[in-house]
Structures are given as structure tokens and as C-alpha cells.
Design a protein around this motif. Structure first.
Motif, short mmCIF file in Angstrom:
data_model
loop_
_atom_site.label_atom_id
_atom_site.label_comp_id
_atom_site.label_asym_id
_atom_site.label_seq_id
_atom_site.Cartn_x
_atom_site.Cartn_y
_atom_site.Cartn_z
N GLY A 1 7.95 11.09 -6.85
CA GLY A 1 7.67 10.14 -7.92
C GLY A 1 7.81 10.73 -9.32
O GLY A 1 7.65 10.03 -10.30
N ARG A 2 8.10 12.03 -9.40
CA ARG A 2 8.21 12.69 -10.70
C ARG A 2 9.67 12.90 -11.10
O ARG A 2 10.55 12.94 -10.27
CB ARG A 2 7.52 14.06 -10.64
CG ARG A 2 6.01 13.99 -10.45
CD ARG A 2 5.40 15.39 -10.55
NE ARG A 2 6.01 16.13 -11.63
CZ ARG A 2 5.70 15.98 -12.92
NH1 ARG A 2 4.75 15.17 -13.28
NH2 ARG A 2 6.32 16.67 -13.84
N GLU B 1 4.55 8.65 1.20
CA GLU B 1 4.04 7.52 0.41
C GLU B 1 4.82 7.29 -0.88
O GLU B 1 4.60 6.31 -1.57
CB GLU B 1 2.55 7.73 0.08
CG GLU B 1 1.67 7.66 1.30
CD GLU B 1 0.19 7.58 0.96
OE1 GLU B 1 -0.15 7.28 -0.20
OE2 GLU B 1 -0.62 7.84 1.86
N LEU B 2 5.69 8.24 -1.21
CA LEU B 2 6.48 8.12 -2.43
C LEU B 2 7.97 8.15 -2.10
O LEU B 2 8.76 8.82 -2.78
CB LEU B 2 6.08 9.22 -3.43
CG LEU B 2 4.64 9.09 -3.94
CD1 LEU B 2 4.10 10.41 -4.46
CD2 LEU B 2 4.56 8.05 -5.05
N ASP C 1 -1.83 9.71 -8.95
CA ASP C 1 -0.85 10.52 -8.24
C ASP C 1 0.08 9.70 -7.35
O ASP C 1 0.87 10.26 -6.60
CB ASP C 1 -1.52 11.64 -7.43
CG ASP C 1 -2.41 11.11 -6.33
OD1 ASP C 1 -2.52 9.88 -6.19
OD2 ASP C 1 -3.02 11.93 -5.61
N GLY C 2 -0.03 8.37 -7.45
CA GLY C 2 0.89 7.52 -6.70
C GLY C 2 0.57 7.42 -5.22
O GLY C 2 1.24 6.69 -4.49
N ARG C 3 -0.44 8.16 -4.76
CA ARG C 3 -0.77 8.17 -3.33
C ARG C 3 -2.00 7.30 -3.06
O ARG C 3 -2.79 7.04 -3.94
CB ARG C 3 -1.09 9.60 -2.89
CG ARG C 3 0.12 10.54 -2.94
CD ARG C 3 -0.26 11.88 -2.33
NE ARG C 3 -1.07 11.68 -1.15
CZ ARG C 3 -0.60 11.39 0.07
NH1 ARG C 3 0.70 11.30 0.25
NH2 ARG C 3 -1.41 11.20 1.08
N LYS C 4 -2.16 6.88 -1.80
CA LYS C 4 -3.38 6.15 -1.41
C LYS C 4 -4.60 7.01 -1.73
O LYS C 4 -5.47 6.63 -2.49
CB LYS C 4 -3.35 5.85 0.09
CG LYS C 4 -2.43 4.72 0.46
CD LYS C 4 -2.48 4.49 1.96
CE LYS C 4 -1.33 3.60 2.37
NZ LYS C 4 -1.02 3.71 3.79
N LYS D 1 0.07 2.31 -9.45
CA LYS D 1 -0.06 1.98 -8.03
C LYS D 1 -0.31 3.24 -7.21
O LYS D 1 0.06 4.31 -7.68
CB LYS D 1 1.18 1.24 -7.54
CG LYS D 1 2.46 2.08 -7.60
CD LYS D 1 3.63 1.31 -7.01
CE LYS D 1 4.85 2.22 -6.98
NZ LYS D 1 6.00 1.63 -6.34
N ASP E 1 -1.46 12.49 -12.97
CA ASP E 1 -0.14 12.88 -13.45
C ASP E 1 0.37 11.86 -14.47
O ASP E 1 0.47 10.68 -14.17
CB ASP E 1 0.81 12.96 -12.24
CG ASP E 1 2.14 13.59 -12.57
OD1 ASP E 1 2.67 13.31 -13.67
OD2 ASP E 1 2.65 14.37 -11.75
N LEU F 1 2.85 9.46 -13.42
CA LEU F 1 2.45 8.50 -12.39
C LEU F 1 1.22 7.72 -12.85
O LEU F 1 0.27 7.50 -12.09
CB LEU F 1 2.19 9.24 -11.06
CG LEU F 1 3.46 9.87 -10.45
CD1 LEU F 1 3.12 10.99 -9.49
CD2 LEU F 1 4.30 8.82 -9.74
#
Lengths: 355, 355
Positions: free
Chosen positions: A103-104, A97-98, B102-105, B291, B95, B98
Motif C-alpha cells: 500500500g506504500r 490484505e493489501l 496501516d491499511g490492515r484489519k 480503510k 503510516d 495509509l
């Protein structure tokens, strides 16, 4: 005669001027790549034309593709049992998903220790050979076990991981299907994980669809960006071929030599003083989904990366004491100010998002 | 006379037309909010004007701010020792890099179990009262301990976590400084974590700087987006006040009622049939950095969210068997097609990114 000769030399060496109309660019880029304007690359640069990805990823003879191996690899890639704590999977830092990164800037590993480098996307694992930002793994199979061992990442022992998953009947069955044996070894685990990773090749991206004739897959701005990528942006000096990477190492002036966060990059492996501060050219496939950017995740957005290239990137000056230091790194001379306009920067960014 | 009356009624009820020039919008929005065009909100909607955030976050009398408490809270928020495995911190799903998500669904927790909802940003914790997408925590202090207990998240016992960190002299010292006692309890841990979270209030964002008189902090497109947010976009029906949230619950037609991924939302807590499928209105502060969107992370990009609102969001139809089901959820009537043009959608997105 002298004037004619000079004019001839000038015209011969001048890069092709950019065609004016979006329509003429569109027409050109819909034709065979062999007919495209020559890219602006420096003398001596070995490059391949950019182009559509093949329909299936290349697999090595030493570890050919099979569906059962791919599925086993996917299971292992997502299994936190491969880590000492039982909490961290390969997918923790290479998250679908990233953009198959995390994403970090830099990643967290075992006991929430911070790593030193940005988790690179594994979506283009099938292309190129050497792995990691410094190329310290010779093959993907070799790479796959290294984060398991790394005390800052999964902090485990592949042999113990193999013993641990050998307790699970479903794994025994999956290994039998993939390799014809129920004996689970780190080597086979690595082969399965590498098989999965090679299959993650991005598909059906705008750029590829455009090249295959879907004229609507790219808009005028994106095509302008493609042309800038190949010409005024000078990107193809390093990002060329279908993977958009020369699979080589370059110094962008980001090694923080002699400072906090110093990272000598490729030099750590090769011990060649010329390699100080050089890092692997990443593929640009899926780049719009894999922020942040650079080996240290310095840039949170693509726009910042392009702005920095436009400025000619960084050229740290040696201090007085560093003047005679043979290891003081030199920023790659390929990098120089590009004079891209705001509109051109936006077009380049739009193009990168089609990959 | 009839025509005059009708015309009068029409004009009286017609929302203010959008001022034409970017300059007139700029001039209006640089003036005091009391002089702005009235927002387009439906009858009966209780709303507050949007505006700049206060310089310091509001703290409750029951748990006032102190620097030592904030610093202790930050340490605890980032400490994986609060989890059973010793690998998962509050910051794992919230995070800083982010957008405090956590940027995840949906998030991964203990033993890499998948949760059911998108990790909301904690950057606006100081505003509003009820916490979680369904408001099941009455205060931030109550909320802070719940992920520690959740078997799918940190899977631990706050008392055991307190005992564990009580072994660390630096923590004893930090609790003494923050609370005047070395006795570490879950209640004090929660107070410290909540203090830290309240301090994460976004600062110096474009929108706030513009309101405070930095005329260059927002460009014409962003100001157009601000105006659309308050008028044709109908956003202020739910996203109002300085936090851009009515702190209430709405149904966007995303409960997947009777299907896979069904989530009854607020109903799980209130047991009021009207609350089926309702979720808390999130703050829009920092929305560009947090997101994906919605309680289930359905939308990877802001553009998709705006497009869906523009279409009037989702209105699932009951099947024959569901016709008489008193729990079948109804999409909020506040939602309706907006007829925003492509240019207006872009302007709205640009404005949201200034928050």
C-alpha cells in the motif's frame, strides 16, 4: 476507381467503430474471444487475447506443485525469522490484505530503511518468467531469496536463515513432508516459497465469471470499459494475454533521468541503452486492490493512472547538455493521447476493478 | 378539530422534507450553518453542528505547540529505536501514506504478533480527549507511551528507549531546543510525540473549502450526501461537531460476545455492564483514506459500512444460556434501518470522501 480504391484502403485500415448499444457489446463479449472485434494494437505488436485465468496456476517441471510444499511455503512467506532482525517477513511488503503489496509508494525494510521501488503484488507470480520491476531474477525461485539478502530489505543470509529455522522441529517435519529431507537449504526454502506464491492466483473475479457465462457478473459500464480496454484505450498493446501483461519492458517517461529519484530500470540489468527507464509491464489482475501504482508508486489511484495514459503519458525533454547523451531515455512511441471522455475513463476504471 | 390537532402534531414532529433541487441544497449549505435544516437527531442527543476545521489545531496549556517540539515529535514518531527490536516505529502502524493507519484489519507488532484492533488514524489526535478504541488513555501524552510498552506492539520500556536515543547527539540537541534540557525522559518524549500528532490535522479538504465559499469544491452529489448525512442518514446522532465525532462510545453489534474475536470494548476500562461492546466514535475526517473500518477492521470499503448502517447494523440475539446474562450487549437503539436508496448511498459515500 481511385476513389473506390482509397475508400477500400481507408475502410480496411480503420479500426472497427465501437458498437453503439451496451446490449450489442454484451452479446459480443459473451461469445468466443475469436469472434470479438480485433483489438487496436500497433503494427508489429505480438499480442495474445485477454481471457479467463486457468483453474490452476501453471507450475514448472523443475518445481511442481504439492500441497505440503505450498503449506510450507506459506509458513516461510509469513515468517519474520527469515530476516536478520526477526521482524520482517516476505508478507511484510506483500500483504494479503493489501493486494499482496504494502500500500506504500516504496517499502520500508531492515532498520526502517526506505527502498526505491513500489512492492509489486505477488498474486500473479505463476505467470511470466523474469521477476522484479527490472527483471533481474530469471525465475521465481531465484527471486525468492533476493529480498532476504538485500541489505535494505531483510538484510540476512539465506544459509543463516536456514540454520535458524532448522532449530524448530515443526519446520524439520514440514521439510520432510514437502521434500523428503530434514536438511533445510536455501534452495528448498526458495522452492517452497515459490510454490506458495504461484498458488496465489486470483480466483472468481468478475471478469472471469462473465467470460464463463455469468452474464450478471459485469454491468454495462464494465463491459464498455472492457471494449475500450481492447480498442480506443490501446491498453492491449502492452497488457494482453490472460495475465494482462506482455511480460516485456516499456518506458513511460517516469525514469526521472538525471534528476532526484532517477531509476534506469531494465538498463541496470541489460546495459542496453534502449532499456534506460524501461520497467516490466505489471499484470493488471487484482489491480484495483494493489494501489499505489507504477514502479515508484507515483499514482495513489487508478483514475490518475488512466488520466495520465489518456494524456499520452510523460515525454521528458532533454536539456541542452542531454541532447547528445546516448542514454537519454525515450518514452515508448506506443503511448499517445487517447481522447477518452470522462465517461470512458470511468468505464475503463470500472472494468479494471473487475480483474 | 381532532383531525386538525393530529395534523398539527404530525407536521410539527415530521422532519423537514429534503429540498428537491440540487441548487436549493447548494444555496442552503453555502449559508451560515445556523440557517441549515435542523439535523435528524434523536431526542436527548447532545450534538454540535458539523463545520470547517479551525486553521490551527487546539493544543492544551499543559503541552503547548512549538515548532521545535513538533519536529522532535515527528522524528520520534518515525524512529524504530523506540521499539525493542529497533524495527518498529509509531509510524509503522500509523503510516502517512495509509491515512495514518496501516491499511490492515488488525496490526502486526513485535515478533510479528497480531494485535486485536484496527490501528486508528492519528490524523485527528488534537480533537477529543480519551484515546484508543476503548478510551483507556486519558490524554494523548499518556497514549503515546502505551504502544511502546505493549508486549504485542513495540514491546519496550520507555526509560530504555530514552536511554537509547540519549546516545545520539542530534537528539540531545533537539530536546534542548524543544524543552531547554538535554535530559531525555519518557514524559518529554511523549510530549513531543503528542505535539507532532496534534499537528496532523487534515487541511484544505473539499468540505472545508466549500464551507468557506469555494462553491466548486463540492459537486451536486456530494452536497446531496452532506444533506443525507445530516438528515435521513441519521449520522449526526454520533458523528457531529467539526471532528465528526461525539467523543462517546456506542455499540454497533460488533463485539462478537461469547464468540471467537470477542471484544468487550469500553467495558474493559469502565467495568460498567452498559459499556459491553461499546467503542469510541471515530472522527470521519480523512475517512476515505483510512480503510478498513470499525474497531476490528471488518469492512474493507466505505460502501460496506454505509450498507450496514442502512440495514440498521447488527443485533445479535442471545442464546438460551445468554438470556439472563447481565453482560449480554445491546446494540445502540440509535441504529435503525434507514431506507436509503442506491443513489442516496452513493451520495453519502461521495460526501464522506470530501472530508
Amino acid at each position: 476507381m481511385l476513389i473506390e480504391t482509397l475508400l477500400f484502403i481507408c475502410l480496411k485500415n480503420m479500426p472497427n467503430p465501437m458498437p453503439q448499444s451496451p446490449q450489442s457489446l454484451r452479446t459480443m463479449y459473451l461469445q468466443d474471444p475469436s469472434t470479438w472485434t480485433k483489438p487496436w494494437v500497433d503494427k508489429g505488436i505480438i499480442w495474445e487475447e485477454i481471457g479467463a485465468l486457468p483453474d490452476t496456476a501453471p507450475y514448472p517441471d523443475s518445481n511442481p506443485y504439492s500441497e505440503s510444499k505450498f503449506k510450507l511455503g506459506e509458513k516461510l512467506f509469513n515468517d519474520p525469522l527469515l530476516s536478520k532482525s526477526g521482524q520482517i517477513a516476505c508478507a511484510s511488503c506483500h500483504d494479503k490484505e493489501l493486494g499482496f503489496g504494502d500500500g506504500r509508494k516504496v517499502s520500508y525494510g531492515h532498520d526502517r530503511q526506505l527502498g526505491e521501488r513500489n512492492a509489486p503484488s505477488v498474486a500473479m507470480s505463476a505467470f511470466g518468467v523474469e521477476k522484479f520491476w527490472d527483471g533481474r531474477a530469471q525465475t521465481l525461485e531465484e527471486q525468492a531469496l533476493m529480498p532476504i539478502v538485500d541489505p535494505k530489505e531483510m538484510a540476512y543470509d539465506p544459509k543463516k536463515a536456514a540454520q535458524r529455522i532448522a532449530q524448530i522441529p515443526a519446520y524439520k517435519q514440514a521439510f520432510k513432508e514437502a521434500f523428503g529431507t530434514e536438511t533445510i537449504t536455501p534452495t528448498l526454502m526458495a522452492q517452497a516459497i515459490a510454490t506458495y506464491e504461484r498458488g496465489l492466483m486470483p480466483r472468481n473475479k468478475q471478469f472471469d465469471r462473465f467470460l464463463k457465462g455469468s452474464t450478471k457478473a459485469m454491468n454495462d459500464q464494465e463491459i464498455q470499459g472492457l471494449h475500450l480496454f481492447r480498442t480506443k484505450g490501446r491498453c492491449m498493446n502492452c497488457h494482453n494475454g490472460v495475465a494482462f501483461s506482455d511480460q516485456s519492458y516499456h518506458n513511460l517517461g517516469l525514469s526521472f533521468y538525471g534528476r532526484k529519484f532517477e531509476d534506469l530500470g531494465r538498463y541496470n540489468i541489460s546495459k542496453d541503452p534502449q532499456d534506460v527507464g524501461r520497467f516490466k509491464t505489471p499484470s493488471l489482475r487484482g489491480v484495483g486492490q494493489s494501489k499505489p501504482y507504477m514502479h515508484n508508486g507515483l499514482f495513489p489511484h487508478l483514475r490518475g493512472v488512466i488520466n495520465s495514459y489518456n494524456a499520452g503519458m510523460f515525454r521528458p525533454k532533454p536539456t541542452n547538455e542531454q541532447e547528445t547523451d546516448p542514454l537519454f531515455p525515450t518514452t515508448d512511441p506506443l503511448l499517445r493521447p487517447l481522447n477518452l471522455t470522462e465517461e470512458e475513463i470511468r468505464a475503463l476504471e470500472a472494468f479494471l476493478n473487475t480483474l
